[in-house]
Design an enzyme around this catalytic site. Structure first.
Site, short mmCIF file in Angstrom:
data_model
loop_
_atom_site.label_atom_id
_atom_site.label_comp_id
_atom_site.label_asym_id
_atom_site.label_seq_id
_atom_site.Cartn_x
_atom_site.Cartn_y
_atom_site.Cartn_z
N CYS A 151 0.84 -1.21 0.00
CA CYS A 151 0.00 0.00 0.00
C CYS A 151 0.87 1.25 0.00
O CYS A 151 1.36 1.68 1.05
CB CYS A 151 -0.93 -0.02 1.21
SG CYS A 151 -2.01 1.42 1.27
N CYS A 154 -0.41 4.23 1.96
CA CYS A 154 -0.23 4.07 3.41
C CYS A 154 1.23 4.29 3.82
O CYS A 154 1.51 4.95 4.81
CB CYS A 154 -0.61 2.66 3.86
SG CYS A 154 -2.07 1.99 3.06
N ASP A 155 2.16 3.73 3.07
CA ASP A 155 3.55 3.66 3.53
C ASP A 155 4.54 4.51 2.73
O ASP A 155 5.70 4.62 3.12
CB ASP A 155 4.02 2.18 3.49
CG ASP A 155 3.20 1.32 4.44
OD1 ASP A 155 2.74 1.84 5.46
OD2 ASP A 155 2.99 0.13 4.13
P1 FAD Z 1 -10.62 -5.60 6.36
O1 FAD Z 1 -9.81 -4.67 7.15
O2 FAD Z 1 -9.97 -6.39 5.29
O3 FAD Z 1 -11.35 -6.59 7.36
C1 FAD Z 1 -12.04 -7.71 6.90
C2 FAD Z 1 -12.63 -8.43 8.09
O4 FAD Z 1 -13.50 -9.46 7.64
C3 FAD Z 1 -11.60 -9.10 9.00
O5 FAD Z 1 -11.88 -8.78 10.34
C4 FAD Z 1 -11.82 -10.60 8.76
O6 FAD Z 1 -11.54 -11.38 9.91
C5 FAD Z 1 -13.31 -10.59 8.46
N1 FAD Z 1 -13.80 -11.76 7.73
C6 FAD Z 1 -13.31 -12.29 6.57
N2 FAD Z 1 -14.01 -13.39 6.26
C7 FAD Z 1 -14.96 -13.56 7.22
C8 FAD Z 1 -15.98 -14.53 7.46
N3 FAD Z 1 -16.16 -15.56 6.64
N4 FAD Z 1 -16.76 -14.39 8.57
C9 FAD Z 1 -16.58 -13.35 9.40
N5 FAD Z 1 -15.64 -12.40 9.22
C10 FAD Z 1 -14.84 -12.52 8.15
N6 FAD Z 1 -5.47 2.01 4.63
C11 FAD Z 1 -5.36 3.28 5.08
O7 FAD Z 1 -6.30 4.07 4.95
N7 FAD Z 1 -4.20 3.72 5.68
C12 FAD Z 1 -3.14 2.90 5.88
O8 FAD Z 1 -2.09 3.35 6.42
C13 FAD Z 1 -3.24 1.55 5.43
N8 FAD Z 1 -2.21 0.68 5.62
C14 FAD Z 1 -2.32 -0.60 5.19
C15 FAD Z 1 -1.26 -1.48 5.40
C16 FAD Z 1 -1.36 -2.79 5.00
C17 FAD Z 1 -0.19 -3.70 5.24
C18 FAD Z 1 -2.55 -3.26 4.36
C19 FAD Z 1 -2.66 -4.70 3.94
C20 FAD Z 1 -3.61 -2.39 4.13
C21 FAD Z 1 -3.50 -1.06 4.53
N9 FAD Z 1 -4.54 -0.15 4.33
C22 FAD Z 1 -4.44 1.14 4.79
C23 FAD Z 1 -5.79 -0.57 3.69
C24 FAD Z 1 -6.86 -0.83 4.78
O9 FAD Z 1 -6.32 -1.70 5.73
C25 FAD Z 1 -8.10 -1.42 4.16
O10 FAD Z 1 -8.60 -0.55 3.16
C26 FAD Z 1 -9.18 -1.61 5.23
O11 FAD Z 1 -8.71 -2.39 6.29
C27 FAD Z 1 -10.43 -2.26 4.64
O12 FAD Z 1 -11.33 -2.42 5.68
P2 FAD Z 1 -12.52 -3.46 5.62
O13 FAD Z 1 -13.28 -3.24 6.87
O14 FAD Z 1 -13.21 -3.35 4.33
O15 FAD Z 1 -11.85 -4.90 5.61
#
Ligand code: FAD
Ligand code: NAP
Length: 328
Positions: A151, A154-155
């Site tokens: 990302c 992010c970094d």
């Molecule tokens: P996610 O954070 O992907 O969460 C998905 C959730 O679904 C998890 O809790 C998982 O356990 C759950 N889940 C999956 N399958 C199931 C199931 N079958 N039953 C129940 N639960 C389930 N964004 C920023 O804005 N700033 C940053 O600095 C940044 N840094 C990042 C660094 C890294 C290394 C990565 C990988 C991403 C980064 N991002 C950053 C992007 C950001 O993390 C994502 O955009 C954000 O987390 C997406 O949120 P979400 O709630 O859609 O899903």
């Protein structure tokens, strides 16, 4: 594991049925924000965490672009705060994994948990996120947060004046490379073919950018590091046309070879696009192809993929679910 996440108890091998107005799948920014809004609307939501309580941000260190924190906040700490806020507002959190769903008969929907619990929900918000694809190199995982990232938004900030490489040839790779020129001294794009698949307009921008060079027909075979704790120092490359292996010094490696939305569970139940993202048929909504099932965050977003946009759509999904429930 963080404080509140370690306090969430599994429903180990129970065969209970848990009925709720609103079931939220996922404990990332989208899921927790949906929970906070839904709980404040007196919907008494139940949130199932999945295997990664706190979501993708729990595998990163500093988050500098989530509003509300004067300096940076650690990703796991941010998610801990969101979890506490969700509980404080009245969300019931279940440490469980949804393993099958049946959306075919309309509301109430039936979902099975790995614990044996059957969830019977009048409405559902899917916030199961997406996972960056990785190359699968032995050192890649070990060096995540120490010079390996998926990302740039992010970094990228941490590479001011440094040399970085971006791996990939799609829109994400080209956009990440262009973004990184705002910080890095030089960006090398490493692509396994001799053509990008990114849109032409992005390619043109990249070719006109003096800070970017491209290594075509090249694959990354290893990531090098030094020091304690280790930091990235270079990559081992192979030119696949002449089979020559060589090293390139770099301070950061950005992997941009695509994302996979976590949607295999919903195949045949909801409309998904060709890449597996949940389709939201009506713009400015979170309603999926099935009334009463809403989607928020990365699971339905292949463009922005940020914590704040995930949280924003989580809020929208809770408001949409509230409207749906009051219409039942
Ligand atoms: P996610 O954070 O992907 O969460 C998905 C959730 O679904 C998890 O809790 C998982 O356990 C759950 N889940 C999956 N399958 C199931 C199931 N079958 N039953 C129940 N639960 C389930 N964004 C920023 O804005 N700033 C940053 O600095 C940044 N840094 C990042 C660094 C890294 C290394 C990565 C990988 C991403 C980064 N991002 C950053 C992007 C950001 O993390 C994502 O955009 C954000 O987390 C997406 O949120 P979400 O709630 O859609 O899903
Ligand atoms: P993508 O289009 O699938 O491109 C992935 C790239 O990574 C390809 O160039 C691919 O190479 C390469 N790749 C895949 N696996 C690899 C491996 N193991 N080793 C080396 N290289 C590998 O993914 P994306 O760029 O993340 O885009 C995903 C979707 O989001 C696309 O639909 C894209 O249009 C969209 N998107 C849109 C925008 C925008 O509209 N601004 C921005 C970002 C993303 P090959 O080319 O050889 O297959």
């Amino acid at each position: 594991m963080s404080q509140i996440h370690s306090q969430i108890h599994s429903q180990a091998n129970t065969s209970q049925t848990l009925a709720t107005n609103l079931l939220i799948l996922g404990s990332g920014p989208a899921g927790y924000t949906a929970a906070i809004y839904a709980a404040r609307a007196n919907l008494s939501p139940v949130l199932v965490t999945g295997l990664q309580p706190g979501g993708q941000l729990t595998i990163t260190t500093e988050v500098e672009n989530y509003p509300g924190f004067a300096t940076a906040i650690q990703g796991p700490r941010l998610m801990e705060q969101m979890a506490q806020q969700a509980v404080h507002t009245g969300t019931r959190i279940e440490y469980d994994l949804i393993t099958s769903v049946d959306f075919s008969h309309g509301s109430p929907f039936h979902l099975m948990g790995d614990s044996g619990t059957t969830y019977k929900a009048r409405s559902v918000i899917i916030a199961t996120g997406a996972q960056a694809r990785w190359l699968g190199l032995p050192n890649e995982k070990r060096l995540q947060g120490a010079g390996v990232s998926a990302c740039a938004t992010c970094d990228g900030f941490f590479y001011r004046g440094k040399n970085v490489v971006v791996v990939g040839g799609g829109n994400t790779a080209v956009e990440e490379a262009l973004y990184l020129t705002h910080h890095a001294a030089h960006v090398t794009v490493i692509h396994r073919r001799d053509k990008f698949r990114a849109e032409k307009v992005l390619q043109e921008r990249l070719f006109n950018e003096k800070k970017i060079s491209v290594l075509w027909n090249t694959i990354v075979e290893d990531i090098l590091s030094a020091g304690t704790p280790p930091v990235v120092t270079g990559v081992v490359l192979r030119d696949i046309q002449n089979n020559r292996q060589y090293s390139l010094q770099t301070d950061g490696v950005f992997i941009a070879i695509g994302h996979t939305p976590t949607t295999s569970l919903f195949q045949g139940q909801l409309e998904l696009d060709s890449e597996g993202y949940i389709v939201i048929p009506t713009p400015r909504s979170t309603q999926t192809s099935v009334p009463g099932i809403f989607a928020a965050g990365d699971v339905q977003d292949k463009i922005y993929r940020q914590a704040v946009t995930a949280a924003g759509t989580g809020c929208m999904a809770a408001l949409d679910a509230e409207r749906f429930l009051s219409g039942l």
